[in-house]
Write a protein that holds these residues in place. Sequence first.
Motif, PDB file in Angstrom:
ATOM      1  N   ASP A  28       0.830  -1.202   0.000  1.00  0.00           N
ATOM      2  CA  ASP A  28       0.000   0.000   0.000  1.00  0.00           C
ATOM      3  C   ASP A  28       0.866   1.255   0.000  1.00  0.00           C
ATOM      4  O   ASP A  28       0.597   2.211  -0.733  1.00  0.00           O
ATOM      5  N   ARG A  29       1.908   1.255   0.805  1.00  0.00           N
ATOM      6  CA  ARG A  29       2.810   2.410   0.865  1.00  0.00           C
ATOM      7  C   ARG A  29       3.531   2.590  -0.464  1.00  0.00           C
ATOM      8  O   ARG A  29       3.671   3.708  -0.966  1.00  0.00           O
ATOM      9  N   ASP A  30       3.971   1.497  -1.067  1.00  0.00           N
ATOM     10  CA  ASP A  30       4.646   1.558  -2.354  1.00  0.00           C
ATOM     11  C   ASP A  30       3.709   2.092  -3.436  1.00  0.00           C
ATOM     12  O   ASP A  30       4.120   2.864  -4.301  1.00  0.00           O
ATOM     13  N   LEU A  31       2.444   1.697  -3.388  1.00  0.00           N
ATOM     14  CA  LEU A  31       1.461   2.206  -4.340  1.00  0.00           C
ATOM     15  C   LEU A  31       1.316   3.715  -4.207  1.00  0.00           C
ATOM     16  O   LEU A  31       1.355   4.448  -5.202  1.00  0.00           O
ATOM     17  N   ALA A  32       1.170   4.196  -2.991  1.00  0.00           N
ATOM     18  CA  ALA A  32       1.023   5.641  -2.767  1.00  0.00           C
ATOM     19  C   ALA A  32       2.262   6.391  -3.239  1.00  0.00           C
ATOM     20  O   ALA A  32       2.147   7.438  -3.895  1.00  0.00           O
ATOM     21  N   LEU A  33       3.438   5.871  -2.948  1.00  0.00           N
ATOM     22  CA  LEU A  33       4.666   6.554  -3.349  1.00  0.00           C
ATOM     23  C   LEU A  33       4.887   6.501  -4.854  1.00  0.00           C
ATOM     24  O   LEU A  33       5.425   7.438  -5.449  1.00  0.00           O
ATOM     25  N   SER A  34       4.462   5.428  -5.502  1.00  0.00           N
ATOM     26  CA  SER A  34       4.622   5.338  -6.954  1.00  0.00           C
ATOM     27  C   SER A  34       3.720   6.343  -7.662  1.00  0.00           C
ATOM     28  O   SER A  34       4.070   6.845  -8.734  1.00  0.00           O
ATOM     29  N   LEU A  35       2.570   6.637  -7.082  1.00  0.00           N
ATOM     30  CA  LEU A  35       1.680   7.634  -7.673  1.00  0.00           C
ATOM     31  C   LEU A  35       2.168   9.059  -7.425  1.00  0.00           C
ATOM     32  O   LEU A  35       1.739   9.988  -8.103  1.00  0.00           O
ATOM     33  N   ALA A  36       3.067   9.228  -6.467  1.00  0.00           N
ATOM     34  CA  ALA A  36       3.561  10.558  -6.115  1.00  0.00           C
ATOM     35  C   ALA A  36       4.687  11.023  -7.019  1.00  0.00           C
ATOM     36  O   ALA A  36       4.900  12.218  -7.178  1.00  0.00           O
ATOM     37  N   GLY A  37       5.428  10.112  -7.595  1.00  0.00           N
ATOM     38  CA  GLY A  37       6.561  10.507  -8.424  1.00  0.00           C
ATOM     39  C   GLY A  37       7.748  10.911  -7.575  1.00  0.00           C
ATOM     40  O   GLY A  37       7.973  10.379  -6.484  1.00  0.00           O
ATOM     41  N   ASP A  38       8.513  11.896  -8.061  1.00  0.00           N
ATOM     42  CA  ASP A  38       9.763  12.292  -7.394  1.00  0.00           C
ATOM     43  C   ASP A  38       9.623  13.496  -6.472  1.00  0.00           C
ATOM     44  O   ASP A  38      10.570  13.866  -5.798  1.00  0.00           O
ATOM     45  N   SER A  39       8.474  14.119  -6.463  1.00  0.00           N
ATOM     46  CA  SER A  39       8.286  15.317  -5.654  1.00  0.00           C
ATOM     47  C   SER A  39       8.156  14.963  -4.171  1.00  0.00           C
ATOM     48  O   SER A  39       7.245  14.230  -3.780  1.00  0.00           O
ATOM     49  N   PRO A  40       9.048  15.480  -3.323  1.00  0.00           N
ATOM     50  CA  PRO A  40       8.955  15.175  -1.888  1.00  0.00           C
ATOM     51  C   PRO A  40       7.645  15.661  -1.260  1.00  0.00           C
ATOM     52  O   PRO A  40       7.073  14.991  -0.402  1.00  0.00           O
ATOM     53  N   ALA A  41       7.162  16.816  -1.713  1.00  0.00           N
ATOM     54  CA  ALA A  41       5.910  17.334  -1.160  1.00  0.00           C
ATOM     55  C   ALA A  41       4.737  16.444  -1.544  1.00  0.00           C
ATOM     56  O   ALA A  41       3.852  16.173  -0.718  1.00  0.00           O
ATOM     57  N   LYS A  42       4.743  15.961  -2.783  1.00  0.00           N
ATOM     58  CA  LYS A  42       3.649  15.092  -3.228  1.00  0.00           C
ATOM     59  C   LYS A  42       3.743  13.727  -2.549  1.00  0.00           C
ATOM     60  O   LYS A  42       2.733  13.098  -2.259  1.00  0.00           O
ATOM     61  N   ARG A  43       4.957  13.272  -2.287  1.00  0.00           N
ATOM     62  CA  ARG A  43       5.117  11.997  -1.574  1.00  0.00           C
ATOM     63  C   ARG A  43       4.489  12.092  -0.179  1.00  0.00           C
ATOM     64  O   ARG A  43       3.778  11.191   0.256  1.00  0.00           O
ATOM     65  N   GLU A  44       4.768  13.193   0.511  1.00  0.00           N
ATOM     66  CA  GLU A  44       4.194  13.396   1.848  1.00  0.00           C
ATOM     67  C   GLU A  44       2.674  13.486   1.771  1.00  0.00           C
ATOM     68  O   GLU A  44       1.964  12.910   2.599  1.00  0.00           O
ATOM     69  N   TYR A  45       2.185  14.203   0.766  1.00  0.00           N
ATOM     70  CA  TYR A  45       0.741  14.327   0.558  1.00  0.00           C
ATOM     71  C   TYR A  45       0.100  12.952   0.327  1.00  0.00           C
ATOM     72  O   TYR A  45      -0.945  12.640   0.906  1.00  0.00           O
ATOM     73  N   MET A  46       0.732  12.130  -0.505  1.00  0.00           N
ATOM     74  CA  MET A  46       0.162  10.811  -0.815  1.00  0.00           C
ATOM     75  C   MET A  46       0.201   9.890   0.407  1.00  0.00           C
ATOM     76  O   MET A  46      -0.716   9.088   0.608  1.00  0.00           O
ATOM     77  N   LEU A  47       1.233   9.999   1.228  1.00  0.00           N
ATOM     78  CA  LEU A  47       1.281   9.201   2.456  1.00  0.00           C
ATOM     79  C   LEU A  47       0.181   9.629   3.423  1.00  0.00           C
ATOM     80  O   LEU A  47      -0.417   8.798   4.112  1.00  0.00           O
TER      81      LEU A  47
END
Length: 78
Positions: free
Chosen positions: A29-48
């Motif tokens: 589940d975490r990998d799915l969220a991070l894969s949808l976020a791409g490389d942006s650190p802000a978007k990664r945090e948002y997706m988590l």
Amino acid sequence: MDYFIVAITTVAGLYFHGWLYVRIKRWMDRDLALSLAGDSPAKREYMLQRLQEAQSTGIKRKALHIWLQQAAEHYNGQ
């Protein structure tokens, strides 16, 4: 005494397999969220954060991918 050893070993093995199954589901589940976020650190945090929201609201695993995709589309670079 032999039955006791077999019973304890079986229970320990079943517990370990259950624990491992839950951990793998969380990692997926975490990998799915991070894969949808791409490389942006802000978007990664948002997706988590959206993943935590989905888990707390009880989104089923079958619907999680679609739910997270929609959350990624609604991201506006906060």
